[in-house]
Design a protein around this motif. Structure first.
Motif, PDB file in Angstrom:
ATOM      1  N   SER A 191       2.220  21.052   1.397  1.00 18.61           N
ATOM      2  CA  SER A 191       1.227  20.810   0.824  1.00 18.61           C
ATOM      3  C   SER A 191       1.428  19.404   1.101  1.00 18.61           C
ATOM      4  N   ARG A 192       0.772  18.217   1.543  1.00 14.13           N
ATOM      5  CA  ARG A 192       0.962  16.911   1.642  1.00 14.13           C
ATOM      6  C   ARG A 192      -0.315  16.020   0.536  1.00 14.13           C
ATOM      7  N   TRP A 193       0.247  15.648  -0.191  1.00 16.29           N
ATOM      8  CA  TRP A 193      -1.323  13.931  -1.035  1.00 16.29           C
ATOM      9  C   TRP A 193      -0.552  13.016  -0.843  1.00 16.29           C
ATOM     10  N   SER A 194      -1.969  12.354  -0.412  1.00 11.26           N
ATOM     11  CA  SER A 194      -1.909  10.674  -0.356  1.00 11.26           C
ATOM     12  C   SER A 194      -2.760  10.017  -1.029  1.00 11.26           C
ATOM     13  N   ALA A 195      -3.354   8.928  -2.047  1.00  8.17           N
ATOM     14  CA  ALA A 195      -3.877   8.733  -2.852  1.00  8.17           C
ATOM     15  C   ALA A 195      -3.882   6.788  -2.245  1.00  8.17           C
ATOM     16  N   ALA A 196      -4.308   6.244  -1.933  1.00 10.28           N
ATOM     17  CA  ALA A 196      -4.161   5.075  -1.851  1.00 10.28           C
ATOM     18  C   ALA A 196      -5.119   3.758  -3.044  1.00 10.28           C
ATOM     19  N   SER A 197      -5.248   3.476  -3.683  1.00 13.99           N
ATOM     20  CA  SER A 197      -6.255   2.590  -4.827  1.00 13.99           C
ATOM     21  C   SER A 197      -5.769   0.912  -4.550  1.00 13.99           C
ATOM     22  N   ALA A 198      -7.265   0.556  -5.235  1.00 14.02           N
ATOM     23  CA  ALA A 198      -7.158  -1.404  -4.711  1.00 14.02           C
ATOM     24  C   ALA A 198      -8.718  -1.514  -6.165  1.00 14.02           C
ATOM     25  N   THR A 199      -7.903  -2.186  -7.365  1.00 12.17           N
ATOM     26  CA  THR A 199      -8.790  -2.452  -8.416  1.00 12.17           C
ATOM     27  C   THR A 199      -8.898  -3.651  -8.137  1.00 12.17           C
ATOM     28  N   ALA A 200      -9.743  -4.462  -9.396  1.00 11.78           N
ATOM     29  CA  ALA A 200     -10.028  -5.371  -9.673  1.00 11.78           C
ATOM     30  C   ALA A 200     -10.277  -6.103 -10.886  1.00 11.78           C
ATOM     31  N   GLY A 201     -10.047  -6.475 -12.135  1.00 12.62           N
ATOM     32  CA  GLY A 201     -10.369  -6.713 -13.566  1.00 12.62           C
ATOM     33  C   GLY A 201     -10.252  -7.880 -14.090  1.00 12.62           C
ATOM     34  N   MET A 202     -10.472  -8.108 -15.635  1.00 10.22           N
ATOM     35  CA  MET A 202     -10.469  -9.019 -16.083  1.00 10.22           C
ATOM     36  C   MET A 202      -9.456  -8.591 -17.875  1.00 10.22           C
ATOM     37  N   LEU A 203      -8.177  -9.366 -18.255  1.00  7.95           N
ATOM     38  CA  LEU A 203      -7.864  -9.381 -18.358  1.00  7.95           C
ATOM     39  C   LEU A 203      -7.764 -10.609 -19.785  1.00  7.95           C
ATOM     40  N   ALA A 204      -8.200 -10.567 -21.339  1.00  9.56           N
ATOM     41  CA  ALA A 204      -8.434 -11.590 -22.579  1.00  9.56           C
ATOM     42  C   ALA A 204      -6.966 -11.738 -22.874  1.00  9.56           C
ATOM     43  N   THR A 205      -6.927 -12.443 -23.329  1.00  4.80           N
ATOM     44  CA  THR A 205      -5.663 -12.802 -24.707  1.00  4.80           C
ATOM     45  C   THR A 205      -5.999 -13.603 -25.838  1.00  4.80           C
ATOM     46  N   PHE A 206      -5.346 -12.676 -27.023  1.00  4.30           N
ATOM     47  CA  PHE A 206      -5.997 -13.470 -28.123  1.00  4.30           C
ATOM     48  C   PHE A 206      -5.261 -13.950 -29.482  1.00  4.30           C
ATOM     49  N   SER A 207      -4.236 -14.934 -29.621  1.00  2.00           N
ATOM     50  CA  SER A 207      -3.767 -14.654 -30.071  1.00  2.00           C
ATOM     51  C   SER A 207      -3.187 -14.348 -31.933  1.00  2.00           C
ATOM     52  N   TRP A 215      -7.940 -12.894 -14.700  1.00  2.00           N
ATOM     53  CA  TRP A 215      -8.106 -12.868 -13.297  1.00  2.00           C
ATOM     54  C   TRP A 215      -6.568 -11.223 -12.983  1.00  2.00           C
ATOM     55  N   ARG A 216      -7.479 -10.437 -12.237  1.00  2.00           N
ATOM     56  CA  ARG A 216      -6.649  -9.668 -11.729  1.00  2.00           C
ATOM     57  C   ARG A 216      -6.629  -8.436 -10.601  1.00  2.00           C
ATOM     58  N   LEU A 217      -5.606  -8.315  -9.318  1.00  2.00           N
ATOM     59  CA  LEU A 217      -5.837  -7.637  -8.384  1.00  2.00           C
ATOM     60  C   LEU A 217      -4.829  -6.204  -8.529  1.00  2.00           C
ATOM     61  N   SER A 218      -5.053  -5.839  -8.241  1.00  4.95           N
ATOM     62  CA  SER A 218      -4.024  -4.458  -8.294  1.00  4.95           C
ATOM     63  C   SER A 218      -3.804  -3.641  -7.270  1.00  4.95           C
ATOM     64  N   ALA A 219      -3.100  -2.753  -6.191  1.00  2.00           N
ATOM     65  CA  ALA A 219      -3.325  -2.037  -4.908  1.00  2.00           C
ATOM     66  C   ALA A 219      -1.763  -1.060  -5.421  1.00  2.00           C
ATOM     67  N   GLY A 220      -2.137   0.173  -5.391  1.00  2.00           N
ATOM     68  CA  GLY A 220      -0.910   1.275  -5.450  1.00  2.00           C
ATOM     69  C   GLY A 220      -0.998   2.764  -4.136  1.00  2.00           C
ATOM     70  N   TYR A 221      -0.252   2.995  -3.932  1.00  2.00           N
ATOM     71  CA  TYR A 221      -0.090   3.933  -3.108  1.00  2.00           C
ATOM     72  C   TYR A 221       0.564   5.390  -3.582  1.00  2.00           C
ATOM     73  N   LEU A 222       0.441   6.215  -3.777  1.00  2.00           N
ATOM     74  CA  LEU A 222       1.611   7.177  -3.613  1.00  2.00           C
ATOM     75  C   LEU A 222       0.976   8.166  -2.792  1.00  2.00           C
ATOM     76  N   ARG A 223       2.461   9.166  -2.172  1.00  2.00           N
ATOM     77  CA  ARG A 223       2.574   9.880  -1.468  1.00  2.00           C
ATOM     78  C   ARG A 223       3.532  11.385  -2.192  1.00  2.00           C
ATOM     79  N   MET A 224       2.878  12.821  -2.244  1.00  2.00           N
ATOM     80  CA  MET A 224       2.867  13.761  -3.230  1.00  2.00           C
ATOM     81  C   MET A 224       3.254  15.158  -2.241  1.00  2.00           C
ATOM     82  N   LYS A 225       4.474  15.414  -1.776  1.00  2.00           N
ATOM     83  CA  LYS A 225       5.273  16.594  -1.031  1.00  2.00           C
ATOM     84  C   LYS A 225       5.836  18.106  -1.911  1.00  2.00           C
ATOM     85  N   GLN A 226       4.679  18.970  -1.650  1.00  2.00           N
ATOM     86  CA  GLN A 226       5.280  20.310  -2.295  1.00  2.00           C
ATOM     87  C   GLN A 226       4.984  21.433  -1.116  1.00  2.00           C
ATOM     88  N   TYR A 227       6.425  22.029  -1.103  1.00  2.00           N
ATOM     89  CA  TYR A 227       6.293  23.302  -0.443  1.00  2.00           C
ATOM     90  C   TYR A 227       5.864  24.524  -1.816  1.00  2.00           C
TER      91      TYR A 227
END
Length: 177
Positions: free
Chosen positions: A75-91, A53-65
């Motif tokens: 102009s200023r952009w911001s993005a924040a995110s949170a995700t949860a998920g599953m990963l399987a591994t098969f040999s 199982w996995r969790l992830s958080a992210g933040y992004l900030r972007m500026k442009q004149y």
């Protein structure tokens, strides 16, 4: 860069921190990204096949004149995110693993802009269309990875690659208050 790409850049389940500056003839773009994931073993399907199982958080900030003839839009952009998920591994043998995953999450994207000088006349046409708005979004990202691990004389080399496709659906878009 479209809003889906901005959200996806903040929501990837990879560990990273970066600052990018893109210099252009008319204006510069500054982009800061910070993402932190956590992953832990959940259970084993069989020898050599595990689910995490996995969790992830992210933040992004972007500026442009964005310059106009005698003024501009900051102009200023911001993005924040949170995700949860599953990963399987098969040999697959010989150190190779197949790694399918699914991550689900939520993100917020916001733009704030200031109109400078003569660009203030653009406010009625551009506000809430291109600038000064926010939205929330759902994210679904299935991915497929391939890993390779080789251990020799106390050293381990691990290589991984994955391909992912994200579906992003915005909801509750509002004006900036």
């Amino acid at each position: 860069m479209g809003y889906a790409q901005i959200i996806n850049l903040s929501a990837s389940p990879d560990l990273s921190a970066a600052n990018y500056t893109v210099r252009g003839a008319e204006s510069d773009l500054s982009l800061d990204v910070f993402r932190i994931p956590y992953q832990a073993h959940w259970f084993s399907l069989s020898p050599g096949s595990d689910v995490y199982w996995r969790l992830s958080a992210g933040y992004l900030r972007m500026k442009q004149y964005l310059p106009t003839s005698d003024a501009g839009v900051d102009s200023r952009w911001s993005a924040a995110s949170a995700t949860a998920g599953m990963l399987a591994t098969f040999s697959l043998g010989r150190g190779f693993t197949l790694e399918p995953a699914l991550d689900l999450g939520i993100a917020r994207l916001e733009n704030k802009a200031d109109y400078l000088g003569a660009a203030a006349a653009l406010r009625p046409a551009l506000d809430r269309l291109l600038f000064n708005w926010q939205t929330d979004a759902w994210i679904a990202t299935p991915s497929l990875g391939l890993g390779w691990r080789q251990s020799e004389e106390g050293r381990t080399l691990t290589l991984r690659a994955h391909v992912a496709r994200s579906w992003i659906k915005s909801f509750d878009a509002t004006d900036r208050v």
